[in-house]
Design an enzyme around this catalytic site. Structure first.
Site, PDB file in Angstrom:
ATOM      1  N   GLY A   1      40.459 -42.038 -33.415  1.00 40.11           N
ATOM      2  CA  GLY A   1      40.949 -43.498 -33.315  1.00 40.11           C
ATOM      3  C   GLY A   1      42.696 -43.464 -33.209  1.00 40.11           C
ATOM      4  O   GLY A   1      43.398 -44.279 -32.401  1.00 40.11           O
TER       5      GLY A   1
ATOM      6  N   GLY B   1      42.005 -53.190   4.088  1.00 41.81           N
ATOM      7  CA  GLY B   1      42.126 -53.654   2.670  1.00 41.81           C
ATOM      8  C   GLY B   1      43.317 -52.747   2.026  1.00 41.81           C
ATOM      9  O   GLY B   1      44.142 -53.255   1.138  1.00 41.81           O
ATOM     10  N   ALA B   2      42.910 -51.366   2.169  1.00 42.40           N
ATOM     11  CA  ALA B   2      43.853 -50.399   1.752  1.00 42.40           C
ATOM     12  C   ALA B   2      45.246 -50.563   1.940  1.00 42.40           C
ATOM     13  O   ALA B   2      46.170 -50.445   1.247  1.00 42.40           O
ATOM     14  CB  ALA B   2      43.471 -49.068   2.174  1.00 42.40           C
TER      15      ALA B   2
END
Ligand code: HXC
Length: 517
Positions: A173, A407-408
């Site tokens: 963690g 879209g790129a």
């Protein structure tokens, strides 16, 4: 009653004892592993080796498992403040020589205190990690401590820069604190991070892997992308932190530090006109362009080992800091995949949070096609780029170098995503998709019916390119401000950035947007 002399002597001996930390033998061991001690690291971090140590005399409060008989100087973490490059910064440095730098209640409290001070002072926080993780003897006190550290990391996020140096173990963690910070610098060979170590993995899945292969700098920088910078040793890690800080403001209310310049330098580099090859399928190194446009020696790349098809870098132009996002045609033809989307979105959001203007260099054939990409969530990840550029309110400037498809292209910050200035080179091909794909859809039947379908296809591709894959169709509709000679790019950028210096972009109040995570 002791005399003042005795009191002073007691203070001196306590100070000497704490300074020695785990003792001479442990200092020697630390050095023999090529590591500096926690205090040596802070001396190197701060100007003239001077820092003000806080909570030096803090002690653990635990009695379990014989801890009441253990002497743990400074509870295994040195915390303090000082100047870096003349500017205030706060830091914590875990001391592996004291019970493996393990995190108990007091240790965690010290770290949180220093983070709280950084937050209130509006100054960066640097965390040097070298620890065996939760102090097992302190059980839930340790767990609570980690929870508070994560909470403070989140409070500081977007307010002051947070930099983690991993100079030893950082497992379980514990790895989540660096993961919540803005940048991670890992020291090669000595730094390691993983959630579950090799033994746990072997027991759970049967996979066999060494700790270095799993959590070392190479793996974490190039495979997982958790690590932004690899350092050869502690000294280099601290040098990287210094350089990084030199590009960053102290907090989100300040502008990044500029270097003084008298006037705008409009140097034109003729060679830039010829960097893009005649054949648009031929790759070239985007660095040739970036090096020519920005101030000499000012490029400082982030995440250079990860998703190399996109470049994220700090740089200066006429002394002013900018954040660059650039497609790299020599890697995957510059296509945007999942990793590139994550890398660029994170960088854009960092720059926006800390008032660093964004400059995009566009040469993108599209999002990377493939089943793996689709199943991996390229839609969700690619959307992060659309979201982060649209949400960014800092000055946004895009240079369309060559391919700017679909879209790129939008994801590289087109005008419609709120780019303030967009300029194209004559080599730009701005279109909804590449000529090959477009022709296949538009002329499917004509190609099939042709005497020589292959030849017909070629002809149609050429026609489409000439008509649509140019900057002029986009310029005629205002998608780009202008078409310029490549050699004029530095001058264009200098003026554009200067004109946007006082940009205001006020958005409706909301708690926060919902970036597609
Ligand atoms: C208490 C610890 C410790 C720990 C190390 N030490 N880790 N003491 N709690 N977590 C002590 C050792 O007992 C030893 O004490 C000294 O530190 C140096 O450790 P060595 O083992 O001699 O060093 P080395 O051989 O270099 O190995 C380093 C190490 C190993 C790989 C980190 O110590 C190790 O595996 N430690 C345990 C790691 C671990 O399981 N941590 C807990 C994870 S759980 P002496 O007295 O001999 O000097 C966790 C949950 C967090 O972190 C949850 C947060 C959300």
């Amino acid at each position: 009653m002791p005399t003042v002399k005795k009191k002073l002597a007691l203070l001196k001996s306590k100070n000497e004892h704490i300074q020695l930390s785990g003792g001479i033998d442990r200092i020697d061991t630390q050095h023999s592993l090529g590591k500096l001690t926690a205090r040596e690291r802070l001396q190197l971090l701060y100007d003239q080796g001077f820092y003000d140590e806080l909570y030096r005399f803090a002690e653990h409060q635990s009695h379990a498992f014989g801890l009441d008989k253990r002497d743990l100087p400074a509870d295994g973490v040195v915390t303090g403040l000082g100047a870096i490059g003349g500017r205030l910064a706060y830091a914590s440095s875990q001391d592996f020589m004291v019970m493996g730098g393990s995190v108990g209640g007091t240790h965690a409290w010290k770290i949180c205190e220093i983070m709280d001070m950084a937050l209130k002072a509006g100054a960066p926080y640097i965390s040097i990690n070298d620890s065996g993780g939760a102090r097992i003897q302190e059980g839930v006190d340790s767990l609570r401590g980690y929870g508070r550290i994560f909470y403070y990391n989140t409070l500081l996020s977007g307010v002051v820069p947070q930099i983690a140096i991993i100079a030893g173990p950082c497992a379980g963690g514990a790895a989540y604190s660096p993961a919540l910070m803005d940048f991670i610098i890992m020291v090669k060979d000595t730094g390691q991070m993983f959630i579950a170590g090799p033994e746990v993995i072997k027991a759970a899945t049967g996979e066999i892997i060494s700790a270095e292969e799993l959590g070392g700098a190479a793996a974490q920088a190039s495979q997982s992308g958790n690590v932004h910078f690899i350092a050869a040793n502690d000294q280099e890690a601290i040098h990287i932190a210094h350089t990084l800080l030199s590009y960053l403001p102290a907090n989100n209310t300040e502008d990044p530090p500029s270097l003084p310049t008298d006037s705008l330098l409009m140097i034109e580099d003729e060679a830039l006109n010829y960097v893009v090859p005649d054949d648009s399928r031929e790759p070239y190194d985007m660095y040739d362009i970036l090096r020519s446009v920005f101030d000499s020696g000012s490029l400082f790349e982030v995440h250079s080992h990860y998703a190399k098809n996109i470049i994220c870098s700090f740089a200066r132009i006429n002394g002013r800091v900018a954040g660059i996002v650039a497609n790299q045609p020599i890697e995957k033809f510059g296509a945007i995949d999942i990793d590139a989307s994550d890398k660029a979105s994170r960088f854009v959001r960092f720059c926006n949070a800390f008032n660093i203007p964004l400059v995009s260099f566009v040469d993108v054939p599209g999002f990377l096609p493939g089943v793996e990409q689709e199943f991996g969530g390229i839609i969700r990840h690619g959307a992060k780029m659309l979201f982060s550029f649209s949400a960014a309110t800092v000055p946004k400037i895009s240079i369309v170098v060559r391919k700017a498809y679909g879209g790129a292209y939008l994801a590289m910050c087109a005008k419609s995503l709120g780019a303030d200035r967009v300029v194209a080179w004559p080599t730009a091909e701005i279109a909804v998709m590449g000529a090959e794909g477009a022709v296949g859809v538009l002329y499917k039947n004509e190609i099939k019916a042709a005497a020589d379908p292959k030849e017909k296809r070629k002809e149609l591709i050429k026609e489409y390119r000439e008509e649509f894959s140019t900057p002029y169709a986009a310029a005629s509709k205002g998608l780009v401000d202008s078409v310029i000679e490549p050699k004029q790019t530095r001058g264009y950028l200098s003026v554009a950035l200067e004109s946007l210096r006082n940009k205001r972009d006020l958005r409706p109040q909301k708690k926060h947007g919902l970036i597609p995570l």
